[in-house]
Structures are given as structure tokens and as C-alpha cells.
Design a protein around this motif. Sequence first.
Motif, PDB file in Angstrom:
ATOM      1  N   ALA A  71      41.250 -22.299 -16.186  1.00 23.29           N
ATOM      2  CA  ALA A  71      41.263 -20.940 -16.742  1.00 23.29           C
ATOM      3  C   ALA A  71      40.117 -20.763 -17.739  1.00 23.29           C
ATOM      4  CB  ALA A  71      42.607 -20.666 -17.418  1.00 23.29           C
ATOM      5  N   LEU A  72      39.878 -21.793 -18.535  1.00 26.10           N
ATOM      6  CA  LEU A  72      38.782 -21.747 -19.506  1.00 26.10           C
ATOM      7  C   LEU A  72      37.435 -21.619 -18.798  1.00 26.10           C
ATOM      8  CD1 LEU A  72      37.913 -22.019 -22.512  1.00 26.10           C
ATOM      9  CD2 LEU A  72      37.811 -24.489 -22.151  1.00 26.10           C
ATOM     10  N   ILE A  73      37.279 -22.365 -17.705  1.00 28.80           N
ATOM     11  CA  ILE A  73      36.029 -22.329 -16.939  1.00 28.80           C
ATOM     12  C   ILE A  73      35.834 -20.976 -16.280  1.00 28.80           C
ATOM     13  CG2 ILE A  73      34.838 -23.337 -14.942  1.00 28.80           C
ATOM     14  CD1 ILE A  73      36.370 -25.989 -15.695  1.00 28.80           C
ATOM     15  N   GLU A  74      36.927 -20.386 -15.806  1.00 27.00           N
ATOM     16  CA  GLU A  74      36.845 -19.074 -15.155  1.00 27.00           C
ATOM     17  C   GLU A  74      36.395 -18.004 -16.146  1.00 27.00           C
ATOM     18  OE1 GLU A  74      39.718 -16.007 -12.595  1.00 27.00           O
ATOM     19  OE2 GLU A  74      40.370 -18.059 -13.045  1.00 27.00           O
ATOM     20  N   ASN A  75      36.820 -18.134 -17.392  1.00 25.61           N
ATOM     21  CA  ASN A  75      36.448 -17.159 -18.424  1.00 25.61           C
ATOM     22  C   ASN A  75      35.073 -17.442 -19.038  1.00 25.61           C
ATOM     23  OD1 ASN A  75      38.863 -15.702 -18.186  1.00 25.61           O
ATOM     24  ND2 ASN A  75      39.923 -17.079 -19.623  1.00 25.61           N
ATOM     25  N   ASN A  76      34.543 -18.631 -18.794  1.00 24.75           N
ATOM     26  CA  ASN A  76      33.229 -19.013 -19.325  1.00 24.75           C
ATOM     27  C   ASN A  76      32.425 -19.629 -18.185  1.00 24.75           C
ATOM     28  OD1 ASN A  76      33.568 -18.830 -22.545  1.00 24.75           O
ATOM     29  ND2 ASN A  76      35.436 -19.692 -21.667  1.00 24.75           N
ATOM     30  N   SER A  77      31.936 -18.776 -17.301  1.00 28.04           N
ATOM     31  CA  SER A  77      31.320 -19.248 -16.057  1.00 28.04           C
ATOM     32  C   SER A  77      30.092 -20.129 -16.283  1.00 28.04           C
ATOM     33  CB  SER A  77      30.941 -18.050 -15.185  1.00 28.04           C
ATOM     34  OG  SER A  77      30.039 -17.186 -15.868  1.00 28.04           O
TER      35      SER A  77
ATOM     36  N   GLU B 291      33.977 -33.521 -12.678  1.00 28.08           N
ATOM     37  CA  GLU B 291      34.244 -34.137 -13.984  1.00 28.08           C
ATOM     38  C   GLU B 291      33.266 -33.624 -15.042  1.00 28.08           C
ATOM     39  OE1 GLU B 291      36.153 -38.531 -12.982  1.00 28.08           O
ATOM     40  OE2 GLU B 291      33.984 -38.229 -12.705  1.00 28.08           O
ATOM     41  N   ILE B 292      32.023 -33.367 -14.652  1.00 25.54           N
ATOM     42  CA  ILE B 292      31.042 -32.827 -15.598  1.00 25.54           C
ATOM     43  C   ILE B 292      31.497 -31.456 -16.099  1.00 25.54           C
ATOM     44  CG2 ILE B 292      28.690 -31.897 -15.806  1.00 25.54           C
ATOM     45  CD1 ILE B 292      27.800 -34.122 -13.862  1.00 25.54           C
ATOM     46  N   ILE B 293      31.967 -30.614 -15.161  1.00 26.48           N
ATOM     47  CA  ILE B 293      32.426 -29.275 -15.548  1.00 26.48           C
ATOM     48  C   ILE B 293      33.648 -29.373 -16.464  1.00 26.48           C
ATOM     49  CG2 ILE B 293      33.354 -27.093 -14.669  1.00 26.48           C
ATOM     50  CD1 ILE B 293      31.708 -27.621 -12.092  1.00 26.48           C
ATOM     51  N   TYR B 294      34.578 -30.249 -16.122  1.00 27.51           N
ATOM     52  CA  TYR B 294      35.756 -30.443 -16.973  1.00 27.51           C
ATOM     53  C   TYR B 294      35.360 -30.999 -18.350  1.00 27.51           C
ATOM     54  CZ  TYR B 294      39.065 -29.560 -13.140  1.00 27.51           C
ATOM     55  OH  TYR B 294      39.801 -28.976 -12.133  1.00 27.51           O
ATOM     56  N   ALA B 295      34.422 -31.920 -18.349  1.00 27.59           N
ATOM     57  CA  ALA B 295      33.978 -32.505 -19.620  1.00 27.59           C
ATOM     58  C   ALA B 295      33.384 -31.422 -20.519  1.00 27.59           C
ATOM     59  CB  ALA B 295      32.952 -33.599 -19.353  1.00 27.59           C
ATOM     60  N   ARG B 296      32.560 -30.550 -19.947  1.00 32.59           N
ATOM     61  CA  ARG B 296      31.993 -29.451 -20.720  1.00 32.59           C
ATOM     62  C   ARG B 296      33.100 -28.564 -21.285  1.00 32.59           C
ATOM     63  NH1 ARG B 296      27.198 -27.005 -16.856  1.00 32.59           N
ATOM     64  NH2 ARG B 296      25.670 -28.709 -17.041  1.00 32.59           N
ATOM     65  N   ALA B 297      34.072 -28.258 -20.442  1.00 32.20           N
ATOM     66  CA  ALA B 297      35.159 -27.373 -20.872  1.00 32.20           C
ATOM     67  C   ALA B 297      35.950 -27.989 -22.025  1.00 32.20           C
ATOM     68  CB  ALA B 297      36.077 -27.071 -19.687  1.00 32.20           C
ATOM     69  N   ILE B 298      36.213 -29.279 -21.936  1.00 33.88           N
ATOM     70  CA  ILE B 298      36.962 -29.963 -23.004  1.00 33.88           C
ATOM     71  C   ILE B 298      36.170 -29.942 -24.308  1.00 33.88           C
ATOM     72  CG2 ILE B 298      37.758 -32.232 -23.768  1.00 33.88           C
ATOM     73  CD1 ILE B 298      38.565 -32.747 -20.816  1.00 33.88           C
ATOM     74  N   LEU B 299      34.888 -30.274 -24.229  1.00 35.25           N
ATOM     75  CA  LEU B 299      34.052 -30.287 -25.430  1.00 35.25           C
ATOM     76  C   LEU B 299      33.931 -28.890 -26.027  1.00 35.25           C
ATOM     77  CD1 LEU B 299      31.191 -32.712 -24.295  1.00 35.25           C
ATOM     78  CD2 LEU B 299      33.152 -33.236 -25.751  1.00 35.25           C
ATOM     79  N   TRP B 300      33.837 -27.886 -25.143  1.00 33.44           N
ATOM     80  CA  TRP B 300      33.744 -26.506 -25.616  1.00 33.44           C
ATOM     81  C   TRP B 300      35.042 -26.092 -26.313  1.00 33.44           C
ATOM     82  CZ3 TRP B 300      30.027 -22.904 -26.054  1.00 33.44           C
ATOM     83  CH2 TRP B 300      30.407 -21.583 -26.240  1.00 33.44           C
ATOM     84  N   ASP B 301      36.154 -26.419 -25.702  1.00 31.44           N
ATOM     85  CA  ASP B 301      37.457 -26.022 -26.247  1.00 31.44           C
ATOM     86  C   ASP B 301      37.724 -26.674 -27.597  1.00 31.44           C
ATOM     87  OD1 ASP B 301      40.011 -24.653 -25.967  1.00 31.44           O
ATOM     88  OD2 ASP B 301      40.889 -26.630 -25.632  1.00 31.44           O
TER      89      ASP B 301
END
Length: 710
Positions: free
Chosen positions: A177-183, A203-213
Motif C-alpha cells: 500500500a505504501l509503494i502504491e501511494n509512493n510510486s 526486495e529492493i522495492i520493499y527495502a526502500r519502502a521500509i526505510l522510507w516508512d
Amino acid sequence: MQSNKLWPEELSFLESINGDRFQEYRHCPFLTVSFDAEVWILDFGKLEFCTLDFRLKLENGSLLTDETNRLLLDLFKCWICIQSHSDITGGKLISISSAYNSCRRVFSLIDYFLLNAGQFKLSQYGLMNVTENDIFNLLAQLASSNETSTSIYQLPIKLTEFLKREISEANINELNALIENNSELALDIPDEQDCMLQLDKQEIIYARAILWDKGYYKSDYRTKKSLESYRFSPDYEKLFEIIYPNTIRAFTSKPQAPELLFDQINSYVKEYPRASVTTTLEETMSVKEWSAYRSAIRSLGQLKEIGLPVPILALNATDSAFSHDKFSLKETGRFKTVPNEIVLKSLRQAIEFTLSNGKQIFDSAIAVIEAARKEGVSCFTYSINNDIRPLLDPKIQAMGVRTWNLRTLISPFESRHGHSARLTSTEYFQRLRNNEGLFEVLRILFGAIQFSTGTLVARRQAELLGLIAGRSVDLEKRNLIFDNGKSGIGDIREKEARPIPPVAVKMIDLLEHFHKRLQDIGASNRQVELFSYPNMHTGVPGPANTKKYNSNLDLFCDYFETGLNDKGERYYMRQHQLRRFFAMLFFWGNSFGGMETLRWFLGHTDIEHLYHYITESTPGYVLRASKAQFGSEIIRTDPIESKELADIIEKHFGTREFSVLDSDELQEYIEELLLAGHIEIEPIFFMTPDGQSFRIAIKVKESPLEKFNG
């Protein structure tokens, strides 16, 4: 070191000769707090102002600052302090930069032991559990990479493990959901071979999302070199507090993981990728740096003199058993040669640009800076509120200059009409070459003068950066006055004078007059370096440094569109390369534009005198590299010119098709032959009906060919 006033201040360093080592090893000139402080503040001047917090946990849960670990703490602290002591420096008073680099290595070595505290049982044995084999493994680990972030801190492994663990513990639905809101988080994924970490694309995309959150991204891309092309980068200082909690310097700058950068922006730093300037690209550490680390390890043994527990037998083994030839190390990279025609063309462009436009550009810049100061606003603000064109020299108006700066301002007119969007990179460099921004034109002028004088005086970049406006040439305008970059005691440098050609004097005169005008209008009231240029906002010249100097050279190269190599990379030249070209001007003088052009550059009429001038001004190793480059090009293009040398090279490389040989490898081999005295490459002067001329002769001394095999 603290003085007891037995010596005059300027001789206080001599106190260490017969001093009390127990006390001396607990003091150093850059420590600003007491030795017993739990948090150290070290002042290395312009290089760094750093903090070391010794309140770290060891493997048994105790703190390094606990009384039970007092000997280990004192050992680490003294190890840092002695790096500037004469017992370690061989009696020399070293510069602050040398002391900083020595301490920087010790910081990493201390962290190595702290990171492996469990293996060495530091809380129980200190370093007395370290064996000869442990030292060998440490040296091998250092040799494995040119980055301590990999060899000591194992950053790719540690960061990968941390992110995989975070992903495994995260709520995947929330991440999606976070990735969908921050493409943007899912864009700009680099190719696998360009990634640092062992993560797949998802995993790279998830890693970015975690660090961003979790707030582990920052966006200060404008001041961080590694963020020239991306808006967001991980905040490594925060991350390292988690990944490396019990180290003293793990949070210092580390290479960016490209896959964690996102939101690409248009970069104005340089138009094309940079052509490599060194001949060695291997990932291993250089012999020079590895040897410096080995010396830092060995310096630990000096603390035995004051009774601290050091693994002396293991350290002694570094004397003979662990020489650099046991490890796969790279030799310090030689600077690659830029094609002669590119440098010579750029030199002509730099000289013509400066002599044709220099005075008018400087006069125009002074007029804008003075007008802004009278209104009490920045140059940037003044140019938004006013049309600067009436202040410009007519020649500069005709060039196309119409605003002060291009980076965030399209033009005063366009900005007032709401068109202040950031220029694309393509638009920026097009407008740069259209001469629309006065500040950019000013910096191109600085780059042109740097390029010209840097080539024609053949000095080190540090020596050029140290030139002081008003004191850089002698009264007769015949010699450059500079601080020798490799001689002197500590931070004190010997003054030297070397010949300087008239055309370079003209350029320096232009710069010095510009600095005098800045003083006259109140924009400068200090002793300034010759190559310091005005701040974009205030107009006040800031301190000259390597980054600014090289940035001007890059801008010059983009403005004049210097050539590209076969990889599509631009030759962004550096002073190390230009220094060699000074000698190459002579060897290729008959090929590119003739000796008349060269004599005009240097202001000499007699060719033999010209060669003596060049050999006097050029260091031996630079001149030798220039000769080797000449020999390499001759052999590749016309091997008949020197049959004996061709025979030697054929014997060594096993081919007569010299054009297929790697040019750098061939040049390096010819340089080895020159150094060994097997060949000579020298000019032969003779008279012709048209006057004095010369040709370059390659002489092969009598020696069995077998000597060259191998």
C-alpha cells in the motif's frame, strides 16, 4: 603536545626527544579534551572535526569505559595519540593531513577489533589473544578491497542482512500500500551488476519502502556528492547506529548502495560520464595504502614501552612474513594519458577564451557584484529584480549573457512570468554554451585559466591551490612563487620559484587585478588564494579547494565539448594529466601545430633552450612518462621508426601487431625500459636552412634481448 616551556614555542616539538613517554603517549595536538574523557573531540583543522564515543559494549555486556576494561581503553586511546609522535613518525614533524590519515586508519583498525570482540574475547584478554594468524587475516582482509567499508565493516553483507531481516518482519500488505501511494519507490532499479547488495528487484522495492516508512531517507542531494543524480538517499548515520552500534567511526561516509537511491533528477554536475583518469581499476587496495595500514598495525607495538598489553610476537611477524607480495594488491594507479590532440586543442581554446574575453568578463562580474552590494542584496536576488545587461561590457552582452546564474533561474524575465521550473540537463548545457549566465561564464573563465596555467607551469594541484593573489609571481614577472607540495616540515612548506611563460603571466595578472577590484568594492578583505572565485550569492571569494578547482575544469570541458572516448565518456581533465602534457608539448610539437605555436605558448625562440626550460620545470618521473607515451605512440603507428625497440617489444608481447596492444600496458613497459636504462628517448638538435630544428631519437643501448623477456 603540551609544552612545559623549556623550549621556545617554535621548537617545542623537540621536547619529545627525551620526554616522559608515559605522559607523551597520552597527548596529541589534535585532542581537545582530556585523555580520560569518555567522549573525545578531535580537531584536524579543515580536514575534520570528529567525535569518538568510547562508551561501547563489549561481548560480555560491559562497557569499554568500565574500570575492568581500563587497560584496553588506554591501549586504544594511546594508539591514536602516538600517530603524530616522533617515535612513530621517525623523528619528523608531520603535517596535520598526515596525522589525520594515520589516525583514520587506526580508527578503522580499532573498529575491526570491536566488531570481532567475541572472537578475540576483548573483555577478558584485550588484544593479548590476537595471534600471528589473526594479523595475517586482518592484512588479507584489508588487501581484498580498496574500501574499508567492505574489508573492515563488511557493509554489503551487513546492510543486506539488516534489510532482509526487516523485510521478513514487515507486513507485506502495508508495504504494498505504501509503494502504491509512493510510486517513485519502485522506479530507477539499477541492473543487477550495478547493485551493491544481494537483494532481488522486489526486495529492493520493499527495502526502500521500509526505510522510507521509518524515516531513514534524506533529501539533501544538493550538498552530497553521491546524490548528484537522485533526490533521496538512505540516512546512513541513522542506519549505522543500528547496524554498527559498538564502533567508534562506522558512521563516517561510506559508498552509496545505488539500488537504494531513487527519484532521479536532472544533474548539472557534468554532461557526460567521466572517462577514467587512472590506469588501474581493480577493486583491491593499493600497495601504498596497504603498507600504510600495516605500519599503523605495527605502531601498536610501540605501546609496550609504557607497559600496555600488546601482542608483540604477533606484531613482530609483520616485519618480514607479511610483505605486500603475499597479497593480491594493485600498484598505485598511474594517470591515464588524454589524447594529445584533445589537450592541445583545449589549451588553444583556453588561451584564446581568456585573452579575448577575460578582462571583459571580470569587469562585468565586478559591476554586478558592486551593484548588488550597494542595494544590500545578494547577486542572485539583484539579478531577479533587475536586468543586469546594462551593467555588462558590450562584448559580454554580444556573447549572449542575460542573467546572473542558470542553476535555479531561467532568466529574470522568464522568472517574473512564472517560468521558474528547473532546467533539464540538456537545456542547462545548451544555455551554458549560449553564454546566458554570467556566473557560469565567470567559472568557465576560471577553468580556462586553470587549464592554461596548469599545463604550462606543470605544478602539483596543491601548489596551484596555495598560490596567493598578489604574491604568485616575482617582481620581474618571470617566475612562479609557490609552496612546494612535497618538501618542508609538518605543515610548513618551502617556498620555491620556477620559470613561468609570459602567456601564463598575463592570465595571472588578469586574476590578480580581479581580486584587487573585489577588495576595492569591499567584497574581499582578506588574503585570498589566486584561484578562489566569488560566491554565487554574496560575490565574496571563498577558500580555494580541490572540489571547486576540479569543478571549474569540468565546466570548462563541457563548455568546449572536449572529446569522448569509445565508451561515450568525456575527457574531464585533471591537473595530474596536464602536468604530463607540459612535457608532451615538446615531444609532439612538430606533429600538432608546429613548434612555432609551442614557442608562442612558452615565449621562447631557441628550440634547444625551450627543451632545457621544460626539463628544468618538469619532475623526472613526469618527463619519463611523457617519453614513454611518445615511444608507445610511435611504435603503434610507425614501428619502422625504431626497429630495435620494435624487436624488444615483439619479444616481450609476442606480436609485431603493436596496434592491437593495450596502449597503457605498452606505455608502462616502455617506461620500465627507460627506468632501467635500456633505452633513451631524447631530442637531437640540428640546423636547417630555415633555422634550428630537431627530431626525437629512440636509442636502444647494447643489451642481450633476453634481458627484456618477461
